[in-house]
Design a protein around this motif. Structure first.
Motif, short mmCIF file in Angstrom:
data_model
loop_
_atom_site.label_atom_id
_atom_site.label_comp_id
_atom_site.label_asym_id
_atom_site.label_seq_id
_atom_site.Cartn_x
_atom_site.Cartn_y
_atom_site.Cartn_z
N THR A 57 0.83 -1.22 0.00
CA THR A 57 0.00 0.00 0.00
C THR A 57 0.85 1.26 0.00
N GLY A 58 2.13 1.14 0.35
CA GLY A 58 3.02 2.29 0.36
C GLY A 58 4.25 1.99 1.18
N SER A 59 5.13 2.97 1.26
CA SER A 59 6.37 2.77 2.03
C SER A 59 6.91 4.11 2.49
N ILE A 60 7.83 4.05 3.42
CA ILE A 60 8.49 5.25 3.91
C ILE A 60 9.84 4.84 4.52
N VAL A 61 10.82 5.71 4.38
CA VAL A 61 12.09 5.53 5.09
C VAL A 61 12.17 6.67 6.11
N ILE A 62 12.00 6.31 7.36
CA ILE A 62 11.96 7.31 8.44
C ILE A 62 13.38 7.71 8.82
N ASP A 63 13.56 8.98 9.11
CA ASP A 63 14.91 9.48 9.39
C ASP A 63 15.54 8.75 10.58
N HIS A 67 13.00 6.90 16.99
CA HIS A 67 12.41 8.10 17.59
C HIS A 67 10.89 7.92 17.65
N LEU A 68 10.38 7.67 18.85
CA LEU A 68 8.97 7.31 19.01
C LEU A 68 8.02 8.35 18.39
N LEU A 69 8.21 9.61 18.75
CA LEU A 69 7.27 10.63 18.28
C LEU A 69 7.40 10.88 16.78
N ASP A 74 5.39 10.64 11.21
CA ASP A 74 5.62 10.30 9.81
C ASP A 74 4.59 9.29 9.30
N LEU A 75 4.17 8.37 10.15
CA LEU A 75 3.16 7.40 9.72
C LEU A 75 1.79 8.07 9.57
N ARG A 76 1.48 9.01 10.45
CA ARG A 76 0.21 9.74 10.28
C ARG A 76 0.20 10.47 8.94
N VAL A 82 -1.20 3.82 5.16
CA VAL A 82 -1.01 3.05 6.39
C VAL A 82 -2.33 2.44 6.85
N ARG A 83 -3.37 3.22 6.80
CA ARG A 83 -4.68 2.73 7.30
C ARG A 83 -5.17 1.53 6.50
N SER A 84 -4.90 1.51 5.19
CA SER A 84 -5.42 0.41 4.35
C SER A 84 -4.57 -0.86 4.46
N ALA A 85 -3.39 -0.75 5.08
CA ALA A 85 -2.54 -1.93 5.22
C ALA A 85 -3.03 -2.81 6.36
N GLU A 86 -2.87 -4.11 6.18
CA GLU A 86 -3.21 -5.05 7.25
C GLU A 86 -2.04 -5.26 8.20
N ALA A 87 -0.83 -5.00 7.69
CA ALA A 87 0.37 -5.16 8.52
C ALA A 87 1.43 -4.15 8.11
N LEU A 88 2.28 -3.80 9.07
CA LEU A 88 3.40 -2.90 8.82
C LEU A 88 4.68 -3.72 8.91
#
Length: 215
Positions: A57-63, A67-69, A74-76, A82-88
């Motif tokens: 459904t998509g991807s991201i490379v987080i810096d 870093h919890l927050l 970034d996921l929001r 993200v919402r349409s994915a069944e798993a991360l």
């Protein structure tokens, strides 16, 4: 840096059993340096998942995936992907995986195995020099950590198995305590070895650990 490597793809698919839609997350820091979870590996993972019949459904490379927050922010920002994915699927160290899982009810799958805190020898070559024991003795051991570099973790070495300065467990390696003694001699500082080190205080590495800086 945290050294990690990608799990076998068959293991990742097994962890995604029953999942048809996946969102892939990488880390721009340690996992990128290890070539385990950077942009290139995230792209390759998407290709492999698609070939295996999964919808990405998509991807991201987080810096910084640890870093919890920042992870939650970034996921929001990725909204419906993200919402349409069944798993991360997370291609980051264990800390990164848990940063993701802490902010979602979705199934979170670790795509990497976290190995150790490592130094970089050269590109693609890492060495463990620190065990994160919480009781650093480097000031007494000429900057060489016996807890990590001695396979037995001996605090008052060397052991009886040392042979001409070589390690009993790994004959290809120089004994950590031989290194310490030689370096201290070169610095005319052999004095620190005159005292016996007391048994390790394992309370210094109790888990889970935390640290809050005074601000």
């Amino acid at each position: 840096m945290i050294v990690s490597r990608q799990k076998p793809f068959t293991d990742i698919l097994a962890a995604l059993d029953g999942v048809s839609r996946v969102f892939v997350i990488g880390c721009a820091k340690c996992a990128t340096v290890c070539k385990a979870g950077g942009e290139e590996q995230v792209w390759q993972m998407q290709e492999r998942l698609t070939e295996a019949g999964r919808e990405v459904t998509g991807s991201i490379v987080i810096d910084e995936a640890c870093h919890l927050l920042r992870v939650q922010r970034d996921l929001r920002a990725k909204g419906e992907m993200v919402r349409s994915a069944e798993a991360l699927l997370v291609l980051a160290c264990g800390a990164g995986v848990q940063s993701v899982s802490a902010g979602t009810d979705k199934r979170t799958v670790a795509g990497l195995d976290t190995l150790f805190l490592g130094n970089i020898r050269r590109f693609g070559q890492f060495e463990q020099r620190c065990s994160l024991c919480g009781a650093c003795r480097l000031n007494e051991t000429a900057g060489i950590c016996p807890v990590t570099l001695c396979p037995k973790g001996i605090l008052n070495g060397p052991c009886g198995g040392m042979d001409e300065g070589r390690c009993e467990v790994n004959p290809n390696a120089e004994c950590a305590w031989h290194q310490i003694f030689t370096r201290l001699q070169g610095q005319a500082e052999a004095g620190p070895l005159a005292d016996t080190t007391p048994p390790a205080d394992f309370s210094a590495s109790s888990r889970p650990a935390d640290l809050k800086l005074d601000t």
